[in-house]
Design a protein around this motif. Structure first.
Motif, PDB file in Angstrom:
ATOM      1  N   ARG A  90       0.832  -1.206   0.000  1.00 14.83           N
ATOM      2  CA  ARG A  90       0.000   0.000   0.000  1.00 14.83           C
ATOM      3  C   ARG A  90       0.863   1.252   0.000  1.00 14.83           C
ATOM      4  O   ARG A  90       0.604   2.208  -0.738  1.00 14.83           O
ATOM      5  CB  ARG A  90      -0.921   0.002   1.226  1.00 14.83           C
ATOM      6  CG  ARG A  90      -1.938  -1.136   1.258  1.00 14.83           C
ATOM      7  CD  ARG A  90      -2.836  -0.999   2.475  1.00 14.83           C
ATOM      8  NE  ARG A  90      -3.646  -2.190   2.673  1.00 14.83           N
ATOM      9  CZ  ARG A  90      -4.536  -2.323   3.651  1.00 14.83           C
ATOM     10  NH1 ARG A  90      -4.709  -1.340   4.530  1.00 14.83           N
ATOM     11  NH2 ARG A  90      -5.236  -3.436   3.770  1.00 14.83           N
ATOM     12  N   LEU A  91       1.885   1.243   0.835  1.00 16.97           N
ATOM     13  CA  LEU A  91       2.778   2.390   0.901  1.00 16.97           C
ATOM     14  C   LEU A  91       3.521   2.585  -0.419  1.00 16.97           C
ATOM     15  O   LEU A  91       3.727   3.714  -0.869  1.00 16.97           O
ATOM     16  CB  LEU A  91       3.779   2.218   2.047  1.00 16.97           C
ATOM     17  CG  LEU A  91       3.188   2.272   3.455  1.00 16.97           C
ATOM     18  CD1 LEU A  91       4.269   1.977   4.502  1.00 16.97           C
ATOM     19  CD2 LEU A  91       2.556   3.632   3.730  1.00 16.97           C
ATOM     20  N   SER A  92       3.914   1.461  -1.027  1.00 21.82           N
ATOM     21  CA  SER A  92       4.597   1.526  -2.314  1.00 21.82           C
ATOM     22  C   SER A  92       3.711   2.179  -3.365  1.00 21.82           C
ATOM     23  O   SER A  92       4.172   3.013  -4.162  1.00 21.82           O
ATOM     24  CB  SER A  92       5.000   0.122  -2.761  1.00 21.82           C
ATOM     25  OG  SER A  92       5.619   0.159  -4.029  1.00 21.82           O
ATOM     26  N   MET A  93       2.414   1.832  -3.372  1.00 23.27           N
ATOM     27  CA  MET A  93       1.490   2.419  -4.331  1.00 23.27           C
ATOM     28  C   MET A  93       1.293   3.907  -4.069  1.00 23.27           C
ATOM     29  O   MET A  93       1.218   4.718  -5.000  1.00 23.27           O
ATOM     30  CB  MET A  93       0.146   1.695  -4.257  1.00 23.27           C
ATOM     31  CG  MET A  93      -0.880   2.174  -5.280  1.00 23.27           C
ATOM     32  SD  MET A  93      -0.328   1.955  -6.996  1.00 23.27           S
ATOM     33  CE  MET A  93      -0.239   0.158  -7.086  1.00 23.27           C
ATOM     34  N   LEU A  94       1.223   4.286  -2.788  1.00 25.97           N
ATOM     35  CA  LEU A  94       1.047   5.694  -2.436  1.00 25.97           C
ATOM     36  C   LEU A  94       2.239   6.538  -2.878  1.00 25.97           C
ATOM     37  O   LEU A  94       2.100   7.730  -3.149  1.00 25.97           O
ATOM     38  CB  LEU A  94       0.848   5.839  -0.919  1.00 25.97           C
ATOM     39  CG  LEU A  94      -0.488   5.346  -0.364  1.00 25.97           C
ATOM     40  CD1 LEU A  94      -0.513   5.465   1.156  1.00 25.97           C
ATOM     41  CD2 LEU A  94      -1.654   6.125  -0.974  1.00 25.97           C
ATOM     42  N   VAL A  95       3.404   5.911  -2.941  1.00 27.23           N
ATOM     43  CA  VAL A  95       4.598   6.625  -3.400  1.00 27.23           C
ATOM     44  C   VAL A  95       4.687   6.596  -4.928  1.00 27.23           C
ATOM     45  O   VAL A  95       5.042   7.589  -5.564  1.00 27.23           O
ATOM     46  CB  VAL A  95       5.866   6.006  -2.777  1.00 27.23           C
ATOM     47  CG1 VAL A  95       7.119   6.621  -3.394  1.00 27.23           C
ATOM     48  CG2 VAL A  95       5.872   6.202  -1.267  1.00 27.23           C
ATOM     49  N   MET A  96       4.339   5.458  -5.528  1.00 31.02           N
ATOM     50  CA  MET A  96       4.535   5.279  -6.961  1.00 31.02           C
ATOM     51  C   MET A  96       3.670   6.221  -7.794  1.00 31.02           C
ATOM     52  O   MET A  96       4.136   6.779  -8.803  1.00 31.02           O
ATOM     53  CB  MET A  96       4.242   3.834  -7.367  1.00 31.02           C
ATOM     54  CG  MET A  96       4.516   3.564  -8.844  1.00 31.02           C
ATOM     55  SD  MET A  96       4.160   1.861  -9.331  1.00 31.02           S
ATOM     56  CE  MET A  96       2.367   1.866  -9.252  1.00 31.02           C
ATOM     57  N   ILE A  97       2.423   6.434  -7.396  1.00 33.38           N
ATOM     58  CA  ILE A  97       1.517   7.265  -8.198  1.00 33.38           C
ATOM     59  C   ILE A  97       2.035   8.702  -8.309  1.00 33.38           C
ATOM     60  O   ILE A  97       2.178   9.228  -9.427  1.00 33.38           O
ATOM     61  CB  ILE A  97       0.095   7.217  -7.624  1.00 33.38           C
ATOM     62  CG1 ILE A  97      -0.489   5.806  -7.780  1.00 33.38           C
ATOM     63  CG2 ILE A  97      -0.806   8.231  -8.334  1.00 33.38           C
ATOM     64  CD1 ILE A  97      -1.792   5.587  -7.047  1.00 33.38           C
ATOM     65  N   PRO A  98       2.343   9.380  -7.187  1.00 33.11           N
ATOM     66  CA  PRO A  98       2.915  10.730  -7.319  1.00 33.11           C
ATOM     67  C   PRO A  98       4.271  10.714  -8.018  1.00 33.11           C
ATOM     68  O   PRO A  98       4.611  11.654  -8.747  1.00 33.11           O
ATOM     69  CB  PRO A  98       3.051  11.202  -5.864  1.00 33.11           C
ATOM     70  CG  PRO A  98       2.105  10.366  -5.084  1.00 33.11           C
ATOM     71  CD  PRO A  98       2.099   9.037  -5.771  1.00 33.11           C
ATOM     72  N   TRP A  99       5.045   9.656  -7.779  1.00 28.69           N
ATOM     73  CA  TRP A  99       6.367   9.548  -8.417  1.00 28.69           C
ATOM     74  C   TRP A  99       6.220   9.594  -9.931  1.00 28.69           C
ATOM     75  O   TRP A  99       6.952  10.323 -10.617  1.00 28.69           O
ATOM     76  CB  TRP A  99       7.023   8.245  -7.977  1.00 28.69           C
ATOM     77  CG  TRP A  99       8.398   7.981  -8.538  1.00 28.69           C
ATOM     78  CD1 TRP A  99       8.718   7.655  -9.823  1.00 28.69           C
ATOM     79  CD2 TRP A  99       9.645   8.021  -7.827  1.00 28.69           C
ATOM     80  NE1 TRP A  99      10.068   7.470  -9.960  1.00 28.69           N
ATOM     81  CE2 TRP A  99      10.662   7.692  -8.748  1.00 28.69           C
ATOM     82  CE3 TRP A  99       9.985   8.282  -6.503  1.00 28.69           C
ATOM     83  CZ2 TRP A  99      12.000   7.623  -8.392  1.00 28.69           C
ATOM     84  CZ3 TRP A  99      11.329   8.216  -6.149  1.00 28.69           C
ATOM     85  CH2 TRP A  99      12.309   7.899  -7.074  1.00 28.69           C
ATOM     86  N   ILE A 100       5.282   8.831 -10.471  1.00 28.86           N
ATOM     87  CA  ILE A 100       5.068   8.797 -11.916  1.00 28.86           C
ATOM     88  C   ILE A 100       4.607  10.160 -12.425  1.00 28.86           C
ATOM     89  O   ILE A 100       5.087  10.656 -13.455  1.00 28.86           O
ATOM     90  CB  ILE A 100       4.042   7.705 -12.274  1.00 28.86           C
ATOM     91  CG1 ILE A 100       4.635   6.319 -12.005  1.00 28.86           C
ATOM     92  CG2 ILE A 100       3.620   7.813 -13.734  1.00 28.86           C
ATOM     93  CD1 ILE A 100       3.658   5.174 -12.194  1.00 28.86           C
ATOM     94  N   ALA A 101       3.679  10.781 -11.696  1.00 31.90           N
ATOM     95  CA  ALA A 101       3.161  12.085 -12.114  1.00 31.90           C
ATOM     96  C   ALA A 101       4.278  13.129 -12.157  1.00 31.90           C
ATOM     97  O   ALA A 101       4.409  13.883 -13.136  1.00 31.90           O
ATOM     98  CB  ALA A 101       2.047  12.530 -11.161  1.00 31.90           C
ATOM     99  N   VAL A 102       5.093  13.181 -11.125  1.00 34.55           N
ATOM    100  CA  VAL A 102       6.175  14.169 -11.059  1.00 34.55           C
ATOM    101  C   VAL A 102       7.254  13.856 -12.095  1.00 34.55           C
ATOM    102  O   VAL A 102       7.827  14.766 -12.717  1.00 34.55           O
ATOM    103  CB  VAL A 102       6.772  14.215  -9.641  1.00 34.55           C
ATOM    104  CG1 VAL A 102       8.027  15.090  -9.604  1.00 34.55           C
ATOM    105  CG2 VAL A 102       5.741  14.753  -8.642  1.00 34.55           C
ATOM    106  N   THR A 103       7.521  12.573 -12.302  1.00 34.64           N
ATOM    107  CA  THR A 103       8.520  12.171 -13.303  1.00 34.64           C
ATOM    108  C   THR A 103       8.179  12.720 -14.683  1.00 34.64           C
ATOM    109  O   THR A 103       9.025  13.325 -15.363  1.00 34.64           O
ATOM    110  CB  THR A 103       8.618  10.632 -13.363  1.00 34.64           C
ATOM    111  OG1 THR A 103       9.181  10.149 -12.141  1.00 34.64           O
ATOM    112  CG2 THR A 103       9.490  10.183 -14.530  1.00 34.64           C
ATOM    113  N   TRP A 104       6.936  12.536 -15.114  1.00 31.55           N
ATOM    114  CA  TRP A 104       6.556  12.990 -16.449  1.00 31.55           C
ATOM    115  C   TRP A 104       6.390  14.503 -16.520  1.00 31.55           C
ATOM    116  O   TRP A 104       6.516  15.099 -17.595  1.00 31.55           O
ATOM    117  CB  TRP A 104       5.287  12.260 -16.896  1.00 31.55           C
ATOM    118  CG  TRP A 104       5.591  10.832 -17.197  1.00 31.55           C
ATOM    119  CD1 TRP A 104       5.490   9.767 -16.340  1.00 31.55           C
ATOM    120  CD2 TRP A 104       6.112  10.305 -18.421  1.00 31.55           C
ATOM    121  NE1 TRP A 104       5.916   8.607 -16.961  1.00 31.55           N
ATOM    122  CE2 TRP A 104       6.294   8.904 -18.228  1.00 31.55           C
ATOM    123  CE3 TRP A 104       6.435  10.865 -19.643  1.00 31.55           C
ATOM    124  CZ2 TRP A 104       6.789   8.082 -19.240  1.00 31.55           C
ATOM    125  CZ3 TRP A 104       6.924  10.041 -20.659  1.00 31.55           C
ATOM    126  CH2 TRP A 104       7.091   8.661 -20.433  1.00 31.55           C
TER     127      TRP A 104
END
Length: 220
Positions: A90-104
């Motif tokens: 769950r924590l990984s998903m909470l980090v991954m979604i913003p990570w992808i948004a900020v990356t692009w």
């Protein structure tokens, strides 16, 4: 099989279904995958249901004959017996979604900066990036994904449920307004920093590598 292989195998097997059964089963896929259960257990369940349905179809039975006339209730009962994702997932998903948004976002910033350098802006161009904006983007991306998953889950077995779509739109507008308001409030308290096009491309490359790692590890 890992999760990605199970999804690919599931997609291939669905070609054996007739149109009516495929529609019924497709709604089951949407409901189960958007229910917030453990991904592996969810895909295992979907494969089990699909194999059962394919066999029943060969015997002349429909999905409704196999799973009943209340697919929502049937899936709800199945989902209630499956485990939720582990806390680390769950924590990984909470980090991954913003990570992808900020990356692009940084890719877009890099391309825009490069375009301005080539066309009209003098050398040394750098964009002013606000930490408040980045935090707002991260929160907005999380809210959007959560709301989309909720909408998919609630409308999986309905043809056109306008009430849920209107509710989704209202929730998203309110959420965006709240994030924007918080961003304006925090803007004077959080730092603003300069990012050159080349730095933006480097940040994107690092972020994309992390994104690929997350997605690959999550598909195991």
């Amino acid at each position: 099989m890992n999760i990605r292989e199970m999804i690919a195998h599931n997609t291939k097997l669905q070609k054996q279904l007739n149109t009516k059964n495929k529609k019924y089963y497709g709604d089951m896929i949407v409901y189960i995958r958007s229910s917030g259960i453990d991904d592996r257990r969810g895909e295992e369940l979907l494969l089990e249901l699909l194999l059962h349905l394919i066999q029943a179809q060969k015997e002349g039975r429909s999905a409704q004959d196999v799973f009943g006339s209340d697919p929502s209730g049937y899936c709800r009962e199945l989902v209630s017996q499956l485990p939720r994702p582990k806390m680390v997932d769950r924590l990984s998903m909470l980090v991954m979604i913003p990570w992808i948004a900020v990356t692009w976002l940084f890719l877009a910033e890099g391309l825009m900066g490069l375009l301005l350098l080539v066309t009209s802006t003098p050398d040394g161009y750098s964009n002013q990036m606000s930490l408040a904006f980045l935090l707002g983007l991260a929160l907005t991306s999380l809210l959007l994904v959560k709301l989309v998953m909720l909408l998919m889950n609630r409308t999986a077995f309905t043809e056109h449920n306008r009430k849920f779509y209107v509710l989704f739109l209202l929730l998203y507008i309110v959420s965006i307004a709240a994030v924007v308001a918080a961003g304006f409030f925090l803007k004077s308290y959080l730092p603003v920093f300069s990012v050159s096009p080349w730095a933006a491309f480097v940040i994107f490359a690092v972020g994309y590598a992390g994104q690929k790692y997350w997605l690959r590890s999550g598909a195991k």
